[in-house]
Design an enzyme around this catalytic site. Structure first.
Site, PDB file in Angstrom:
ATOM      1  N   LYS A  97      -2.640 -15.459  -4.141  1.00 48.44           N
ATOM      2  CA  LYS A  97      -3.139 -15.045  -5.462  1.00 48.44           C
ATOM      3  C   LYS A  97      -2.058 -15.271  -6.514  1.00 48.44           C
ATOM      4  CE  LYS A  97      -6.386 -11.710  -3.602  1.00 48.44           C
ATOM      5  NZ  LYS A  97      -6.582 -10.387  -3.025  1.00 48.44           N
TER       6      LYS A  97
ATOM      7  N   GLN B  40      -4.385  -4.496  -3.477  1.00 49.08           N
ATOM      8  CA  GLN B  40      -4.812  -5.181  -2.256  1.00 49.08           C
ATOM      9  C   GLN B  40      -5.301  -4.157  -1.216  1.00 49.08           C
ATOM     10  OE1 GLN B  40      -4.906  -8.632  -1.835  1.00 49.08           O
ATOM     11  NE2 GLN B  40      -5.971  -8.149   0.078  1.00 49.08           N
TER      12      GLN B  40
ATOM     13  N   ASP C 253     -11.215  -6.692  -9.741  1.00 51.98           N
ATOM     14  CA  ASP C 253     -11.950  -6.714  -8.471  1.00 51.98           C
ATOM     15  C   ASP C 253     -13.375  -6.178  -8.650  1.00 51.98           C
ATOM     16  OD1 ASP C 253     -10.977  -7.859  -6.183  1.00 51.98           O
ATOM     17  OD2 ASP C 253      -9.756  -6.138  -5.567  1.00 51.98           O
TER      18      ASP C 253
END
Ligand code: NDP
Length: 305
Positions: free
Chosen positions: A54, A98, A121
């Site tokens: 990422k 994460q 997200d």
């Protein structure tokens, strides 16, 4: 019929190029550089790989990447304090924590501490509610990638019968909401669904997000249907031989039995190289969208739901 392959790797490269182009224009016209902060707690090897990937792709499209690596025993209070700091930082437009987090941390509490406008997200309860009520939100990356590929392949999805297999909060449910938003007739199937083969056979669009290797055979697929395979499953591949330590080599497969499904479907995403690469591309797209919204600038076209 042999299905057309929907090449997620190529599509993701196109999305990244679009993002990079818009980031360059944004910098030139307003001097603003979008920034993505990724928080990793602990040393889970798979998570470390994702976070590295990422960060690398964020920099490649011209954005700023901020990585925060915390010890595995980081307290909830310390993690929440970092999130508060990132929420308040004007250089940070997107925040991603994460998952999974170590067991002593409360994921729901942590996710809901992120400013919804920076929740790239799309897991914050406010974004879930906004998506569910058809309002502008941050959309979870994996379902957004699936939607982009479906729109690209079909143009309009209006009136199509869609079946989503799986009802998780990160894939199945938001996927179903997005398909509903595009006027599909949507069925959500799960482990208690009766006669799953029959349910799948009715669908013009099948999205499989289960986590069971090759569980959907070609015989379940309606001829000509479009199959989006979200599953990522590692299985033994004795045909590839053994590793140095004597263990059998492995390979990745989806939730769909690709070989048989490709004989019936009209179009299908492979694993690997289908949905997977689109997920990070959509994370970058969401960061750009969040940056534009934060600065009251027009949103990038074609990169949001
Ligand atoms: P979850 O385990 O959270 O959810 C799986 C869903 O599948 C559940 O709703 C479950 O039903 C359903 N299910 C399980 N067994 C069956 C069955 N026999 N028949 C019908 N439905 C069943 O998984 P995720 O949604 O997080 O992930 C799904 C897959 O997608 C995984 O392989 C994951 O690795 C992959 N993935 C890929 C991503 C990418 O970037 N490509 C990103 C995220 C996930 P029930 O609710 O009844 O238990």
């Amino acid at each position: 019929m042999v299905a057309q392959v929907i090449d997620g790797k190529a599509f993701a490269a196109k999305v990244r190029a679009q993002v990079a182009d818009q980031v360059a224009k944004l910098k030139e016209q307003s001097g603003i550089t979008p920034g993505l902060a990724v928080v990793l707690v602990g040393e889970d090897p798979a998570s470390q790989v994702y976070v590295r990937s990422k960060g690398k792709q964020t920099v490649e499209v011209g954005m700023n990447s901020y990585e925060h690596k915390l010890e595995v025993d980081t307290s909830q209070a310390d993690l929440l304090a970092l999130i508060d700091q990132l929420n308040a930082d004007p250089a940070v437009h997107g925040i991603l924590v994460q998952l999974p987090l170590p067991k002593h941390l409360n994921e729901d509490l942590v996710i809901n501490a992120i400013d919804p406008a920076k929740d790239v997200d799309g897991f914050h309860i406010s974004n879930v509610g906004l998506l569910g009520t058809g309002q502008k939100s941050m959309v979870p990356c994996t379902p957004l990638g699936c939607l982009m590929m479906l729109r690209d392949h079909h143009g309009s999805l209006s009136g199509m019968d869609a079946v989503v297999i799986g009802r998780s909060n990160i894939v199945g449910k938001p996927m179903a909401q997005l398909l509903l938003g595009d006027s599909c007739t949507v069925t959500i199937a799960h482990s208690r669904t009766k006669d799953l083969p029959d349910v799948v056979r009715r669908a013009d669009i099948v999205v499989a997000a289960v986590g069971r290797a090759e569980m959907v055979p070609g015989a379940w697929i309606k001829p000509g249907a479009t199959v989006i395979d979200v599953g990522i499953n590692r299985i033994d591949a004795p045909e590839k031989g053994t590793n140095e330590d004597g263990s059998v080599k492995t390979r990745l497969v989806g939730d769909v039995d690709y070989a048989s499904a490709a004989q019936t479907a009209g179009a299908i995403t492979p694993v690997p190289g289908g949905v997977g690469p689109m997920t990070i591309a959509c994370l970058l797209a969401n960061t750009l969208t969040a940056c534009c919204r934060a600065n009251k600038l027009p949103e990038p076209k074609g990169l949001t739901a």
